[in-house]
Design a protein around this motif. Structure first.
Motif, PDB file in Angstrom:
ATOM      1  N   LEU A   1       0.828  -1.202   0.000  1.00 22.45           N
ATOM      2  CA  LEU A   1       0.000   0.000   0.000  1.00 22.45           C
ATOM      3  C   LEU A   1       0.867   1.257   0.000  1.00 22.45           C
ATOM      4  CD1 LEU A   1      -2.896   1.068   0.013  1.00 22.45           C
ATOM      5  CD2 LEU A   1      -2.802   1.039   2.523  1.00 22.45           C
ATOM      6  N   ASP A   2       1.960   1.228   0.742  1.00 21.33           N
ATOM      7  CA  ASP A   2       2.880   2.370   0.740  1.00 21.33           C
ATOM      8  C   ASP A   2       3.556   2.525  -0.619  1.00 21.33           C
ATOM      9  OD1 ASP A   2       2.375   3.256   3.317  1.00 21.33           O
ATOM     10  OD2 ASP A   2       3.916   1.973   4.212  1.00 21.33           O
TER      11      ASP A   2
ATOM     12  N   ARG B   1       1.045   4.247  -2.760  1.00 20.42           N
ATOM     13  CA  ARG B   1       0.973   5.675  -2.404  1.00 20.42           C
ATOM     14  C   ARG B   1       2.144   6.435  -3.033  1.00 20.42           C
ATOM     15  NH1 ARG B   1      -0.344   3.790   3.253  1.00 20.42           N
ATOM     16  NH2 ARG B   1      -2.595   4.098   3.515  1.00 20.42           N
ATOM     17  N   TRP B   2       3.333   5.847  -2.952  1.00 22.95           N
ATOM     18  CA  TRP B   2       4.514   6.477  -3.552  1.00 22.95           C
ATOM     19  C   TRP B   2       4.327   6.611  -5.061  1.00 22.95           C
ATOM     20  CZ3 TRP B   2       7.845   4.805  -7.331  1.00 22.95           C
ATOM     21  CH2 TRP B   2       9.014   5.557  -7.525  1.00 22.95           C
TER      22      TRP B   2
ATOM     23  N   ALA C   1       1.868   9.280  -6.084  1.00 22.93           N
ATOM     24  CA  ALA C   1       2.416  10.606  -5.822  1.00 22.93           C
ATOM     25  C   ALA C   1       3.368  11.056  -6.930  1.00 22.93           C
ATOM     26  CB  ALA C   1       3.141  10.619  -4.477  1.00 22.93           C
TER      27      ALA C   1
ATOM     28  N   GLN D   1      -7.653   1.871  -3.263  1.00 20.01           N
ATOM     29  CA  GLN D   1      -7.601   2.436  -1.911  1.00 20.01           C
ATOM     30  C   GLN D   1      -6.951   3.817  -1.927  1.00 20.01           C
ATOM     31  OE1 GLN D   1      -9.076   0.770   0.883  1.00 20.01           O
ATOM     32  NE2 GLN D   1      -9.766  -0.196  -1.006  1.00 20.01           N
ATOM     33  N   VAL D   2      -5.973   3.988  -2.800  1.00 18.99           N
ATOM     34  CA  VAL D   2      -5.225   5.251  -2.857  1.00 18.99           C
ATOM     35  C   VAL D   2      -5.885   6.237  -3.819  1.00 18.99           C
ATOM     36  CG1 VAL D   2      -2.959   6.301  -3.296  1.00 18.99           C
ATOM     37  CG2 VAL D   2      -3.105   4.006  -2.300  1.00 18.99           C
ATOM     38  N   GLN D   3      -6.320   5.753  -4.973  1.00 18.12           N
ATOM     39  CA  GLN D   3      -6.988   6.614  -5.962  1.00 18.12           C
ATOM     40  C   GLN D   3      -8.231   5.883  -6.474  1.00 18.12           C
ATOM     41  OE1 GLN D   3      -4.548   8.196  -9.182  1.00 18.12           O
ATOM     42  NE2 GLN D   3      -6.363   8.553 -10.436  1.00 18.12           N
TER      43      GLN D   3
END
Length: 223
Positions: free
Chosen positions: A22-23, A26-27, A30, A55-57
Protein backbone atom coordinates in the motif's frame (compact mmCIF):
# COMPACT_ATOMS: atom_id res chain seq x y z
CA UNK A 1 10.29 9.09 -21.31
CA UNK A 2 10.38 8.21 -17.64
CA UNK A 3 11.62 11.18 -15.62
CA UNK A 4 13.55 8.80 -13.36
CA UNK A 5 17.21 8.06 -14.04
CA UNK A 6 18.61 4.55 -13.47
CA UNK A 7 20.19 5.79 -10.22
CA UNK A 8 16.87 7.23 -9.04
CA UNK A 9 15.10 3.96 -9.86
CA UNK A 10 17.74 2.00 -7.93
CA UNK A 11 17.34 4.35 -4.95
CA UNK A 12 13.54 4.03 -5.09
CA UNK A 13 13.78 0.23 -5.09
CA UNK A 14 16.11 0.29 -2.11
CA UNK A 15 13.83 2.63 -0.18
CA UNK A 16 10.61 0.81 -1.05
CA UNK A 17 11.88 -2.74 -0.50
CA UNK A 18 10.88 -2.65 3.18
CA UNK A 19 7.59 -0.79 2.63
CA UNK A 20 4.14 -2.34 2.42
CA UNK A 21 2.48 -2.73 -0.99
CA UNK A 22 0.00 0.00 0.00
CA UNK A 23 2.88 2.37 0.74
CA UNK A 24 4.44 1.48 -2.62
CA UNK A 25 1.16 2.39 -4.34
CA UNK A 26 0.97 5.68 -2.40
CA UNK A 27 4.51 6.48 -3.55
CA UNK A 28 3.72 5.54 -7.16
CA UNK A 29 0.58 7.66 -7.39
CA UNK A 30 2.42 10.61 -5.82
CA UNK A 31 4.96 10.43 -8.67
CA UNK A 32 2.25 10.34 -11.35
CA UNK A 33 0.80 13.86 -10.95
CA UNK A 34 -2.67 12.60 -11.86
CA UNK A 35 -1.51 10.30 -14.68
CA UNK A 36 -1.36 6.87 -13.07
CA UNK A 37 -3.12 3.79 -14.36
CA UNK A 38 -3.36 0.18 -13.22
CA UNK A 39 -3.58 -2.66 -15.73
CA UNK A 40 -5.34 -5.98 -15.23
CA UNK A 41 -6.37 -9.13 -17.04
CA UNK A 42 -8.44 -10.45 -14.11
CA UNK A 43 -6.21 -13.48 -13.68
CA UNK A 44 -5.74 -15.12 -10.25
CA UNK A 45 -4.81 -12.66 -7.49
CA UNK A 46 -5.45 -9.55 -9.63
CA UNK A 47 -8.00 -8.39 -7.04
CA UNK A 48 -5.06 -7.62 -4.74
CA UNK A 49 -3.47 -4.94 -6.91
CA UNK A 50 -6.84 -3.52 -7.95
CA UNK A 51 -7.85 -3.19 -4.29
CA UNK A 52 -4.51 -1.55 -3.44
CA UNK A 53 -4.72 0.96 -6.29
CA UNK A 54 -8.31 1.96 -5.62
CA UNK A 55 -7.60 2.44 -1.91
CA UNK A 56 -5.22 5.25 -2.86
CA UNK A 57 -6.99 6.61 -5.96
CA UNK A 58 -10.59 5.36 -6.24
CA UNK A 59 -11.04 6.62 -9.81
CA UNK A 60 -7.71 5.36 -11.17
CA UNK A 61 -8.16 4.19 -14.79
CA UNK A 62 -8.05 0.39 -15.04
CA UNK A 63 -6.71 -0.69 -18.43
CA UNK A 64 -8.11 -4.07 -19.47
CA UNK A 65 -7.51 -5.73 -22.82
CA UNK A 66 -10.56 -7.91 -23.43
CA UNK A 67 -9.24 -10.08 -26.26
CA UNK A 68 -12.53 -11.98 -26.40
CA UNK A 69 -11.10 -15.39 -25.52
CA UNK A 70 -11.70 -15.20 -21.77
CA UNK A 71 -13.67 -17.97 -20.11
CA UNK A 72 -17.09 -17.24 -18.65
CA UNK A 73 -15.76 -17.33 -15.09
CA UNK A 74 -13.22 -14.60 -15.89
CA UNK A 75 -15.89 -12.28 -17.31
CA UNK A 76 -18.08 -12.94 -14.26
CA UNK A 77 -15.11 -12.23 -11.97
CA UNK A 78 -14.40 -8.98 -13.84
CA UNK A 79 -17.97 -7.79 -13.37
CA UNK A 80 -17.96 -8.76 -9.69
CA UNK A 81 -14.77 -6.80 -9.07
CA UNK A 82 -16.00 -3.86 -11.12
CA UNK A 83 -19.05 -3.62 -8.87
CA UNK A 84 -17.24 -4.37 -5.60
CA UNK A 85 -14.36 -1.90 -6.11
CA UNK A 86 -16.28 0.58 -8.30
CA UNK A 87 -13.56 0.21 -10.91
CA UNK A 88 -13.04 2.92 -13.50
CA UNK A 89 -12.67 0.16 -16.07
CA UNK A 90 -11.25 1.13 -19.46
CA UNK A 91 -11.66 -1.89 -21.75
CA UNK A 92 -9.73 -2.05 -25.03
CA UNK A 93 -10.71 -4.61 -27.65
CA UNK A 94 -8.76 -5.95 -30.64
CA UNK A 95 -9.58 -4.70 -34.13
CA UNK A 96 -10.55 -8.28 -35.02
CA UNK A 97 -13.26 -10.24 -33.23
CA UNK A 98 -12.25 -13.74 -32.09
CA UNK A 99 -14.61 -15.27 -34.67
CA UNK A 100 -13.07 -13.20 -37.48
CA UNK A 101 -9.53 -13.99 -36.38
CA UNK A 102 -10.19 -17.72 -36.04
CA UNK A 103 -11.84 -17.88 -39.47
CA UNK A 104 -8.86 -16.22 -41.17
CA UNK A 105 -5.91 -17.49 -39.15
CA UNK A 106 -7.24 -20.66 -37.48
CA UNK A 107 -7.69 -21.30 -33.77
CA UNK A 108 -5.39 -20.37 -30.92
CA UNK A 109 -1.82 -21.39 -31.84
CA UNK A 110 -0.31 -24.34 -30.02
CA UNK A 111 2.58 -24.09 -27.59
CA UNK A 112 5.11 -25.30 -30.19
CA UNK A 113 4.11 -22.55 -32.66
CA UNK A 114 6.15 -19.67 -31.24
CA UNK A 115 5.72 -17.40 -34.27
CA UNK A 116 1.99 -18.07 -34.32
CA UNK A 117 1.71 -17.24 -30.62
CA UNK A 118 3.62 -13.99 -31.10
CA UNK A 119 1.37 -12.98 -33.98
CA UNK A 120 -1.73 -13.89 -31.98
CA UNK A 121 -0.45 -11.84 -29.04
CA UNK A 122 0.35 -8.87 -31.26
CA UNK A 123 -3.09 -8.84 -32.90
CA UNK A 124 -5.33 -9.67 -29.97
CA UNK A 125 -3.47 -8.32 -26.94
CA UNK A 126 -0.53 -6.04 -27.69
CA UNK A 127 -2.20 -3.80 -30.29
CA UNK A 128 -5.19 -2.94 -28.08
CA UNK A 129 -2.90 -2.54 -25.08
CA UNK A 130 -0.63 -0.16 -26.97
CA UNK A 131 -3.70 1.76 -28.14
CA UNK A 132 -4.88 2.02 -24.55
CA UNK A 133 -1.49 3.23 -23.34
CA UNK A 134 -1.36 5.88 -26.07
CA UNK A 135 -4.83 7.17 -25.22
CA UNK A 136 -4.50 7.04 -21.42
CA UNK A 137 -0.87 8.26 -21.61
CA UNK A 138 0.22 7.32 -18.09
CA UNK A 139 3.45 8.50 -16.53
CA UNK A 140 3.12 5.70 -13.94
CA UNK A 141 1.86 2.22 -14.77
CA UNK A 142 0.92 0.02 -11.80
CA UNK A 143 1.03 -3.72 -12.50
CA UNK A 144 0.48 -7.00 -10.68
CA UNK A 145 3.84 -8.45 -11.75
CA UNK A 146 5.47 -10.75 -9.23
CA UNK A 147 8.97 -12.18 -9.13
CA UNK A 148 7.72 -15.76 -8.72
CA UNK A 149 5.62 -15.73 -11.92
CA UNK A 150 8.27 -16.63 -14.48
CA UNK A 151 12.03 -16.39 -15.13
CA UNK A 152 11.88 -13.10 -17.06
CA UNK A 153 10.14 -11.30 -14.23
CA UNK A 154 12.75 -12.40 -11.73
CA UNK A 155 15.04 -9.79 -13.34
CA UNK A 156 12.65 -6.90 -12.65
CA UNK A 157 11.94 -5.05 -9.41
CA UNK A 158 9.31 -2.98 -7.60
CA UNK A 159 10.12 0.00 -9.83
CA UNK A 160 11.49 -0.11 -13.36
CA UNK A 161 11.50 1.93 -16.54
CA UNK A 162 9.32 0.38 -19.20
CA UNK A 163 10.94 1.00 -22.58
CA UNK A 164 7.93 -0.30 -24.54
CA UNK A 165 5.63 2.39 -23.14
CA UNK A 166 8.08 5.01 -21.80
CA UNK A 167 6.54 4.94 -18.35
CA UNK A 168 7.56 4.21 -14.81
CA UNK A 169 6.35 0.68 -14.10
CA UNK A 170 5.54 -0.03 -10.46
CA UNK A 171 4.75 -3.52 -9.20
CA UNK A 172 3.73 -3.17 -5.53
CA UNK A 173 3.30 -6.91 -4.88
CA UNK A 174 6.50 -7.86 -6.73
CA UNK A 175 7.96 -9.71 -3.73
CA UNK A 176 4.71 -11.25 -2.50
CA UNK A 177 4.42 -15.04 -2.40
CA UNK A 178 1.24 -16.89 -3.30
CA UNK A 179 0.60 -17.38 0.41
CA UNK A 180 0.84 -13.63 1.03
CA UNK A 181 -1.53 -12.96 -1.87
CA UNK A 182 -3.98 -15.50 -0.43
CA UNK A 183 -3.74 -13.85 2.98
CA UNK A 184 -4.47 -10.41 1.49
CA UNK A 185 -7.54 -11.73 -0.31
CA UNK A 186 -8.78 -13.35 2.89
CA UNK A 187 -8.12 -10.27 5.02
CA UNK A 188 -10.11 -8.02 2.67
CA UNK A 189 -12.68 -10.66 1.69
CA UNK A 190 -11.85 -10.35 -1.99
CA UNK A 191 -12.78 -12.93 -4.64
CA UNK A 192 -10.28 -14.89 -6.72
CA UNK A 193 -10.53 -16.47 -10.16
CA UNK A 194 -8.88 -19.81 -10.95
CA UNK A 195 -10.40 -20.60 -14.36
CA UNK A 196 -8.33 -17.92 -16.09
CA UNK A 197 -6.52 -18.84 -19.31
CA UNK A 198 -4.32 -16.51 -21.39
CA UNK A 199 -4.26 -17.73 -25.02
CA UNK A 200 -1.43 -15.33 -25.81
CA UNK A 201 0.84 -17.25 -23.44
CA UNK A 202 -0.27 -20.87 -23.73
CA UNK A 203 2.14 -21.57 -20.86
CA UNK A 204 2.63 -19.69 -17.59
CA UNK A 205 6.40 -19.46 -18.10
CA UNK A 206 5.99 -17.67 -21.46
CA UNK A 207 5.75 -13.89 -21.85
CA UNK A 208 2.89 -12.52 -23.94
CA UNK A 209 5.00 -9.50 -24.85
CA UNK A 210 3.63 -6.77 -22.61
CA UNK A 211 6.64 -6.98 -20.29
CA UNK A 212 9.23 -8.22 -22.80
CA UNK A 213 11.38 -6.25 -25.25
CA UNK A 214 10.02 -8.08 -28.32
CA UNK A 215 6.49 -6.89 -27.56
CA UNK A 216 7.31 -3.33 -28.53
CA UNK A 217 8.25 -4.48 -32.05
CA UNK A 218 5.61 -7.14 -32.57
CA UNK A 219 2.54 -5.11 -33.44
CA UNK A 220 3.79 -3.49 -36.65
CA UNK A 221 4.96 -6.81 -38.06
CA UNK A 222 1.61 -8.47 -37.41
CA UNK A 223 -0.60 -5.95 -39.22
Amino acid sequence: MSAFSPDQIAAANAALRTQSPLDVVRWAIAQAHGRAIVSTNFRPYEAVVLHLATQVQPDIPVLWVDHGYNRAATYQHAEALRARLKLNLQPYLPRLTPAHRDAIYGGIPTLDDEEGLKKFSAQMKLEPFQRGMRELAPTVWITALRQVQNPHRAGLDLVSHDANFNSLKVSPVFYFSDAEMEAYLAEHQLPNEWDYFDPAKADEKRECGLHAAWGGRAVASAQ
